[in-house]
Design an enzyme around this catalytic site. Structure first.
Site, PDB file in Angstrom:
ATOM      1  NE  ARG A 124      -4.025  -1.999   2.064  1.00  0.00           N
ATOM      2  CZ  ARG A 124      -3.961  -2.987   2.935  1.00  0.00           C
ATOM      3  NH1 ARG A 124      -3.055  -2.966   3.892  1.00  0.00           N
ATOM      4  NH2 ARG A 124      -4.794  -3.991   2.861  1.00  0.00           N
ATOM      5  CE  LYS A 146       0.780  13.492 -15.723  1.00  0.00           C
ATOM      6  NZ  LYS A 146       0.750  13.903 -17.147  1.00  0.00           N
ATOM      7  CD  GLU A 188       8.656  15.649 -23.000  1.00  0.00           C
ATOM      8  OE1 GLU A 188       7.949  16.587 -22.579  1.00  0.00           O
ATOM      9  OE2 GLU A 188       8.188  14.564 -23.384  1.00  0.00           O
ATOM     10  CE  LYS A 230       6.229  17.537 -14.595  1.00  0.00           C
ATOM     11  NZ  LYS A 230       6.369  16.261 -15.240  1.00  0.00           N
ATOM     12  CD  GLU A 240      -2.344  15.633 -17.162  1.00  0.00           C
ATOM     13  OE1 GLU A 240      -1.125  15.439 -17.191  1.00  0.00           O
ATOM     14  OE2 GLU A 240      -3.159  14.955 -17.789  1.00  0.00           O
ATOM     15  NE  ARG A 244       1.614  16.935 -13.836  1.00  0.00           N
ATOM     16  CZ  ARG A 244       2.066  16.089 -12.941  1.00  0.00           C
ATOM     17  NH1 ARG A 244       1.570  16.117 -11.707  1.00  0.00           N
ATOM     18  NH2 ARG A 244       3.010  15.227 -13.232  1.00  0.00           N
ATOM     19  CG  ASN A 248      -0.494  16.342 -21.260  1.00  0.00           C
ATOM     20  OD1 ASN A 248       0.534  15.870 -20.768  1.00  0.00           O
ATOM     21  ND2 ASN A 248      -1.673  16.213 -20.696  1.00  0.00           N
ATOM     22  CG  HIS A 251       2.917  14.860 -24.702  1.00  0.00           C
ATOM     23  ND1 HIS A 251       3.651  16.026 -24.709  1.00  0.00           N
ATOM     24  CD2 HIS A 251       3.667  13.942 -24.019  1.00  0.00           C
ATOM     25  CE1 HIS A 251       4.789  15.831 -24.043  1.00  0.00           C
ATOM     26  NE2 HIS A 251       4.824  14.581 -23.626  1.00  0.00           N
ATOM     27  CG  HIS A 255       1.082   9.959 -26.226  1.00  0.00           C
ATOM     28  ND1 HIS A 255       0.383  10.407 -25.132  1.00  0.00           N
ATOM     29  CD2 HIS A 255       2.329   9.677 -25.778  1.00  0.00           C
ATOM     30  CE1 HIS A 255       1.174  10.398 -24.076  1.00  0.00           C
ATOM     31  NE2 HIS A 255       2.359   9.963 -24.437  1.00  0.00           N
ATOM     32  CG  HIS A 266       8.024  10.462 -25.126  1.00  0.00           C
ATOM     33  ND1 HIS A 266       6.683  10.203 -25.283  1.00  0.00           N
ATOM     34  CD2 HIS A 266       8.104  11.579 -24.348  1.00  0.00           C
ATOM     35  CE1 HIS A 266       5.982  11.105 -24.623  1.00  0.00           C
ATOM     36  NE2 HIS A 266       6.816  11.949 -24.045  1.00  0.00           N
TER      37      HIS A 266
END
Ligand code: GLY
Length: 366
Positions: A124, A146, A188, A230, A240, A244, A248, A251, A255, A266
């Protein structure tokens, strides 16, 4: 002489994450974290090539820990599978992992995503530390909590927001990064600059030759400024729900291209995605002069040519899948000015299809 590592703080609802950045940050941070490590069972998750290349950098960590064990997983995206996560959970149990054990992610973004996911779910949730070794992970993936693994159907489809106790971005590791991975990480940096920091963007324009040449000071400075930008975003919108999403930028199409073509890093896919989003932005009023500056910077970093025929239907199917991921539909992140952006969900599906077709048909300016 290069400047000493800096320590930034990412403040969260409960606690904070210390983010050390700079050449030599690992040694400095380990001194700062000695009370956290002392007597603790530490499990490092890394890949065989990275262990071979930089394994000796972990010796001070091994010396400070109570017990120390290295777990190897596959390099790159191949590490982010449910089978790997199960294997690591079972190894941790067999090796006596406890609630107060500490997991350390040592590697690029994929290792960080997997290790963070394992840390957030094992018993947990156990503490973990990120030691990112690629530019992409130092400026983006290792900051903000993330974590995820992939399912065959979709990337990052199982995961959680789970923050590390510390992120240690030792820019000394960037000295051995292959040029293609360095360029991939720079996309990025551009992304964050276009969305959040006009001064960083100007600096990138001025320093790009040094960055591409792997200049240690220029890289350390860019990592610091990008990480700071960031952190500012994540503190305002940790889950997000709002700003946030600006991170992206590039992206949405990125993606889809990355998954349909399987030949782009990427960051390169994000580079193409930013070029496409800039076209969308110009149609909505983004100044052409600013658009040209962003396009020029992306071209100077360098993108590999796309194959002569790109499967439009496969790309559109990926976008359709993304569209289903949010109730509000497909979101496009576009710049308003260099340094600020917005999220659009009102671009008609037919318009998107037409524009993607044109873009992939060769009129993409690369
Ligand atoms: N990679 C974008 C974010 O962490 O929000």
């Amino acid at each position: 002489m290069s400047s000493p590592p800096v320590r930034l703080e990412l403040r969260r609802e409960a606690g904070s994450t210390s983010v050390w950045i700079g050449s030599g940050a690992l040694d400095v941070a380990l001194t700062g974290l000695s009370s956290l490590l002392g007597g603790r069972r530490v499990f490092v998750i890394t890949s065989p090539p990275l262990r071979q290349l930089h394994g000796e950098a972990l010796e001070p960590l091994a010396a400070a820990a109570g017990e120390f064990q290295v777990l190897e997983v596959a390099d790159g995206e191949a590490a982010k599978t449910p089978e790997t996560a199960i294997g690591v959970w079972r190894t941790l149990l067999a090796a006596g992992g406890k609630r107060d054990s500490l997991i350390v992610a040592f590697g690029g973004g994929s290792i960080g995503d997997l290790a963070g996911f394992v840390a957030g779910t094992f018993l947990r949730g156990v503490d973990y530390v990120q030691i990112p070794t690629t530019l992409l992970a130092q400026v983006d993936a290792a900051i903000g909590g993330k974590t995820a693994i992939n399912l065959p159907e979709a990337k990052n489809s199982v995961g959680l927001f789970y923050h590390p106790l510390a992120t240690i971005a030792d820019t000394g590791f960037l000295g051995t990064l292959p040029p293609r991975q360095l360029r991939s990480g720079l996309f990025e940096v551009v992304k964050t600059a276009v969305m959040r920091d006009a001064d960083l963007f100007s600096r990138l324009e001025a320093d790009l030759a040094r960055l591409l040449a792997g200049d240690a000071d220029a890289l350390a400075e860019s990592v610091k400024l990008t990480a700071a930008a960031k952190i500012g975003v994540v503190e305002k919108d940790p889950k997000e729900n709002d700003i946030r999403q600006l991170l992206n930028f590039g992206h949405t199409l990125g993606h889809a291209l990355e998954l349909s073509l399987e030949m782009l890093e990427h960051g390169e896919a994000v580079g193409y995605g930013m070029l496409f989003a800039i076209d969308l932005a110009v149609a909505r009023g983004f100044a052409p002069g600013e658009a040209d500056r962003v396009r020029a910077l992306i071209r100077r970093i360098g993108l590999p040519p796309l194959p002569p025929t790109v499967p439009l239907e496969a790309v559109m199917a990926r976008l359709e899948r993304d569209k289903k991921a949010r109730e509000a539909g497909l979101a496009w992140v576009v710049p308003l000015h260099i340094g600020s952006g917005e999220i659009c969900t009102d671009i008609a599906a037919e318009d998107v299809r037409h524009r993607v077709g044109d873009f992939l048909g060769g009129r993409n300016g690369c």
